[in-house]
Design an enzyme around this catalytic site. Structure first.
Site, short mmCIF file in Angstrom:
data_model
loop_
_atom_site.label_atom_id
_atom_site.label_comp_id
_atom_site.label_asym_id
_atom_site.label_seq_id
_atom_site.Cartn_x
_atom_site.Cartn_y
_atom_site.Cartn_z
N LEU A 60 0.84 -1.20 0.00
CA LEU A 60 0.00 0.00 0.00
C LEU A 60 0.87 1.25 0.00
O LEU A 60 1.90 1.31 0.68
CB LEU A 60 -0.91 0.00 1.23
N GLY A 105 1.37 -5.13 1.66
CA GLY A 105 0.35 -5.39 0.64
C GLY A 105 0.84 -6.27 -0.49
O GLY A 105 0.06 -7.02 -1.08
N ASN A 127 4.88 -6.87 7.17
CA ASN A 127 5.75 -6.12 8.09
C ASN A 127 5.11 -4.84 8.62
O ASN A 127 5.82 -3.92 9.03
CB ASN A 127 7.08 -5.81 7.38
N GLU A 128 3.78 -4.82 8.64
CA GLU A 128 3.08 -3.61 9.05
C GLU A 128 3.54 -3.05 10.39
O GLU A 128 3.73 -1.84 10.54
CB GLU A 128 1.56 -3.85 9.08
#
Lengths: 253, 253, 253
Positions: A60, A105, A127-128
């Site tokens: 994203l 994403g 890995n947010e």
């Protein structure tokens, strides 16, 4: 998006330089392209890969989340949800040909396919948390379905990026393939899926995945509210600002 | 309970000779200690280990279940539930440094942490059926989340005690560590979790585990009734009597 | 069905030449036999194996599904459901001694037991999609519980038949045993389960599996309607006709 068809197989090459980051416009284009192939009765399968070197997709677009216009942020998230619904619930057979790094994403797109092949020496993962954000429950369901609860919970908490080898070892991807053979192998894997009557494969896939897609449908508005409320928090915006600043320095440094 | 803090890490050393068995009073002390650390804003992580040689914890004190006073038995079970709710749902990062055997409740405490390191040549498992009792559904959920349905079902049915090596092989523990390095490695592992912003790690953990904790909250009274009714059955009491008799003989023999 | 008892262990040898295919009458006999053993208080365990060479069971009799009488088709499916309910929810300990190929329904019978041992050089799997039909949700739940979501979804979609070695590697079976030792090992494995008090093992098993059996109970009529509607479709009947034609040619060829 470079989209073309080879007999009954649609090929989607992500081609948004520099890193195939997914902003509102590109997500919308992605969704239109996948929906078009989905509704094309001569299309039995879709291969998703990157037209760019070394990157599958950076995920994203963080710029959509920094100092956002709330209306656009809602539209953005709605398109992210729709992309997952389209891919995870796709009736056509899907293969991710991961020919570069696939964080966040980019990983989700891969995990939403039916089969994953990956070139060596790249990394993949949700890995947010490393960026100070949180993968929503349907990202979490998707990775849990792929590698099991324990490994998924651990990977999500740490925001862990797996090497190609580690990804293969834990089942996050299915096969390691040299980059020059990745499209050929994607076609071979597609043929294995085509050996089964489409409707039987589709009903079976639907039976496995429908409950998870239904869960997002049931909570879709709440999930969007949750995302918007979280992202627009002062503390999150400040952290994101610092992160973007550090990226700029890295580039100019 | 020996509790102390090293900068932002709380260390809880179970210290109830001879085998760290968990009776009502010790469970209450355990819960108060963990809740205190949880509410201490300077505390980011907790390491749970044993102050005694060769035993992490023998689990629930069987004497609480033999010829019990029903009111006390209900309080006892309420504290067991609370310990799991506190640990499995903990907002701080948790590492179990398993420096001795960890049967039954000792295994549950370990499984409720975020990461498990274990010294070689010990055993761990939910061995309740071996004693003629039954691990409740939330014990079962916890081990299923850790090693998967099939291995969990089998281990629960047999009341299987895994060696350290077997536990590592099936994912019941994460790492084997020599006893003299276990606290150092626990701190290292804690640092890996601290590399992620706390709130992102916490929301992620909560997203994975909340449904299981909610399930116990929803059925808490029924679960207590179920436990009390089961334990106070004549047949269970008789079997427990024989087991305790055999323990006495072993000690005096 | 050859059924006999050796002390507290019932042995069921499938003996319907040529391939132990399960038609309405044989399913009914199977269910009566298992219910009889289940209600025999002296029976603590059941071993299911084949009396025929090279085949454990070919699964559901395809002739029941080709040009069916709808009433009989409903009865047939009701017996299939009942067999799974009886086996997956069995209170006695169950071991599948898989001494031959075990496709489709033959695989389901195996997966519904508590433990699976298999002779080398055979194949096992839920290969329904290969025949153009679809394993219902409770077949899907059963294999997912055994090998995890990802491997199950993949195997179900492809209708994959695992070799004995592949089945062992992914946990679809528990142990590979030479054919001449298979009954001896089945008895040994039974003894391991008998080492635990029956009621504790039963409550534990029930706690793990009950939710899945309850799901079929709740949707049983809809599941039957679904099966009957699917099987009686023109397209399915035509495909089945072709498949049967090809079988005839293979036999006469």
């Amino acid at each position: 998006m470079l989209t073309f068809k080879e007999s009954c197989i649609g090929v989607m090459k992500l081609s948004k330089p520099p890193v195939n980051s997914l902003n509102l416009e590109y997500l919308t284009e992605f969704n239109i392209a996948i929906e078009k192939l989905e509704n094309d009765k001569s299309c039995r399968g879709v291969i998703i890969t990157s037209a760019l070197p070394k990157i599958f997709s950076a995920g994203l677009d963080i710029l959509e989340m920094y100092q956002p216009n709330t209306d656009r942020l809602r539209q953005f998230w709605t398109q992210v949800q729709q992309l997952w619904i389209n891919l995870y619930g796709s009736q056509v057979a899907t293969v991710a040909a991961i020919n570069g790094h696939a964080p966040a994403g980019g990983c989700l797109v891969s995990l939403s396919c039916d089969y994953r092949i990956m070139a060596p020496n790249y990394t993949i993962g949700l890995n947010e948390t490393q960026l100070g954000i949180v993968a929503p429950f349907w990202f979490s369901d998707t990775i849990t379905n792929t590698i099991g609860f324990r490994k998924a919970e651990r990977a999500l908490q740490l925001g862990y990026m797996f090497t190609t080898d580690e990804a293969k070892a834990c089942g996050l991807i299915d096969k390691i393939v040299p980059p020059d053979q990745i499209m050929a192998v994607a076609h071979e894997e597609m043929k294995k899926m085509f050996a089964v009557p489409d409707f039987a494969r589709q009903i079976t896939k639907n039976q496995c995945r429908k409950q998870f897609i239904d869960k997002l449908h049931a909570k879709r508005d709440a999930d969007t509210d949750n995302f918007v409320n979280f992202i627009t928090k002062d503390s999150i915006q400040k952290a994101m600002g610092k992160y973007l600043e550090s990226l700029k320095k890295r580039k100019s440094g």
